[in-house]
Scaffold this active site. Sequence first.
Site, PDB file in Angstrom:
ATOM      1  N   TYR A 118      75.980  47.543  19.220  1.00  0.00           N
ATOM      2  CA  TYR A 118      74.995  46.663  19.835  1.00  0.00           C
ATOM      3  C   TYR A 118      74.132  45.887  18.845  1.00  0.00           C
ATOM      4  CZ  TYR A 118      76.242  49.254  24.029  1.00  0.00           C
ATOM      5  OH  TYR A 118      76.947  49.818  25.057  1.00  0.00           O
ATOM      6  N   PRO A 131      75.643  44.823  31.575  1.00  0.00           N
ATOM      7  CA  PRO A 131      76.386  44.945  32.828  1.00  0.00           C
ATOM      8  C   PRO A 131      75.513  44.559  34.022  1.00  0.00           C
ATOM      9  CG  PRO A 131      76.434  46.984  31.533  1.00  0.00           C
ATOM     10  CD  PRO A 131      75.347  46.123  30.984  1.00  0.00           C
ATOM     11  N   HIS A 373      72.257  47.213  27.683  1.00  0.00           N
ATOM     12  CA  HIS A 373      73.216  48.308  27.564  1.00  0.00           C
ATOM     13  C   HIS A 373      72.965  49.258  26.396  1.00  0.00           C
ATOM     14  CE1 HIS A 373      76.703  50.509  28.455  1.00  0.00           C
ATOM     15  NE2 HIS A 373      77.569  49.555  28.640  1.00  0.00           N
ATOM     16  N   SER A 589      86.538  50.742  32.032  1.00  0.00           N
ATOM     17  CA  SER A 589      85.625  51.857  32.255  1.00  0.00           C
ATOM     18  C   SER A 589      85.656  52.272  33.712  1.00  0.00           C
ATOM     19  CB  SER A 589      84.196  51.461  31.866  1.00  0.00           C
ATOM     20  OG  SER A 589      83.337  52.573  31.932  1.00  0.00           O
TER      21      SER A 589
END
Length: 660
Positions: A118, A131, A373, A589
Amino acid sequence: MNSVVTRRSMILEANKSHCLLKYIETLLKKQREDPDYAKWDVTKPLPKLPVPDLKHTLEKYLRCLMPILSEEAYDRTEKIVGDFIADGGIGEKLQQVLIKESEIKENWVYDWWLEDMYLFNKLPLPINSNPGMIFPKENFNDEDDQLKFAARLISGIMDYKFVIDQKKIPVDRCSWREKGQPLCMEQYYRLFSSYRVPGIDKDKLVISNTNLLAEPEHVIVISRNQMFVLDVIVNFTRLSEDQLYHQLKRIKRLSEEDENTFSDVGFLTSLPRDEWAKARLELLRDSTNRDCIDMIERCIFIVCLDKKVNHNSNKENIMSNDTSELSTLQMRDYAFQMLHGCSSEDNSGNRWFDKTMQFVISEDGVCGLNYEHSTAEGIVVIQLSEHLFRYIEEKRKQKFYRMPSICELPVPRKLRWLISEPISVQIQEAKYSFDGRIDDLDLYVIKFEKFGRDFPKKIKTSPDSFIQVSLQFAYYRMYCRLVSTYESASTRRFRHGRVDNIRANSCEALAWIKSMQPDSALSNKEKYELFRKAVQYQTDLMIDNILGNGMDCHLLALKKIAVENGYGTPNLFTDKSFEMSNHFSLSTSQIPTTMDGSFMCYGPVVHDGYGCAYNPKPNYILFAISSFNSCSMTSSSLFAESLEKCLVEIYDLCSEFLNQ
């Protein structure tokens, strides 16, 4: 310091009646009655993440490369790996350093992983990183319904925040493989105390977990791209739902009165991280802007009161009688609203993407959240959201009481910015570039209804592994090859555990997929046996990961140690095969939800790839497939079509041997 602690204690004591402690106690009672849960002592510290065996990791590395490399490239990489793990070689030295690091750190990979995944990533947060989660659609008859729901949501979140802060939330447990084993809860404690600050070289995740500073007592409400400070605690007392409702109504009126004033600063958070970091520094030069940014960065969470969006699905299906297709198109449009706000003309400026939890409540009942996230994984956000909604449903049955002291509450403060000409130009550029990225996102939602997770269970296979192998099949059918695949594997069994990567592009999957091609001479029995081997290998790999023996975090740590300790970058990590192995053309995922109409989605992680979030229900599977329109090689709808056909083929194959 003592005054701060005393003040916080007074607030907490005053609000015990607002908490869901009774609800929590019911959950705890159920856990205590389950023998699988009772055998674990949750008061003991979780174990540390183990350091995997070096040779085992490199064996897995070569295995995942074999199906995606040419023979020549594989032979070259095999030699590089051999040199790396030779006795007395660089790999052995790095492994010894890592073992020492693991002894002194709570989690040896956490900081390296957070930076690599990240904080060093310069891509804009919306679509590429944050997301979106879609909640079940609400039925709002008017503005009052929207604001009452928002008030109930804020009140419910504050109840949960109290429980989280007191660490009274029930400890999550494993549902299989050492069932009942406690999981790390650290991600929960960061949901309402974190903020991602943009940096020119590297972002910073700021977590407020000290008693030296006063706890934030406000949320930020965004309406018509304008930001307002809503104090949720006034004079040591938390606002009631009715008080929150009236404050939200004030905010709505204020935003309508000032609608034509300049208020598009939120678009800056959609920029590439280094560009936003420079703009933020420019904003901070003025004390008025510093106050605005401080109020946003320290708030508990954000509520976005969105305008109604005229979704494309209503136009595309005006003549259609297919309610199922209409439903999936609506789900796609709702996903757009959570991922990016639909456009600069709609709600894309009604956001602040750096904040961890950003709840979206639209006038037409479309609700959900966009979350940053780096703080937590999707399953933690889902768990919190579903607990929250069950609690809200209970509160919905209660009467909405009116309080006599509304007029005494201070009017919510609007954040007013002083915008220089260069920043004004940058905001307009941000709007233009954001609209371009929104148009580039190709998202397709399918509800596969021939079977759900119950069918893989009938043939005694893992539903997740079943779906992963199916995704490999679908990709091969489109491109006649396999590619590096990412599937997140939770490592929350360990202290500060986040995720490692389960790679589904296996030799076993490729062997089975080739057997399913039209020119195959194998019998269905042989194909079925190859399928079971592929699923079993995927399951074994998943278990290996969740038990702390993943490959990707281990290799990342070795690479970081080499650079930080002056060894330079070993050939293993400069090899083209290593770059290829980390180019995830399939990023997948499993994100299960229990609420009907609720699911999560995200964008691809590479330009020529797909993002695929899937939600296996007992009798159907929901897939949210994303790609970029600007890539001529990808198409979310074609991938969805390929996937559906492959799932049907697998179903037909397995059904033949269902009772054997």
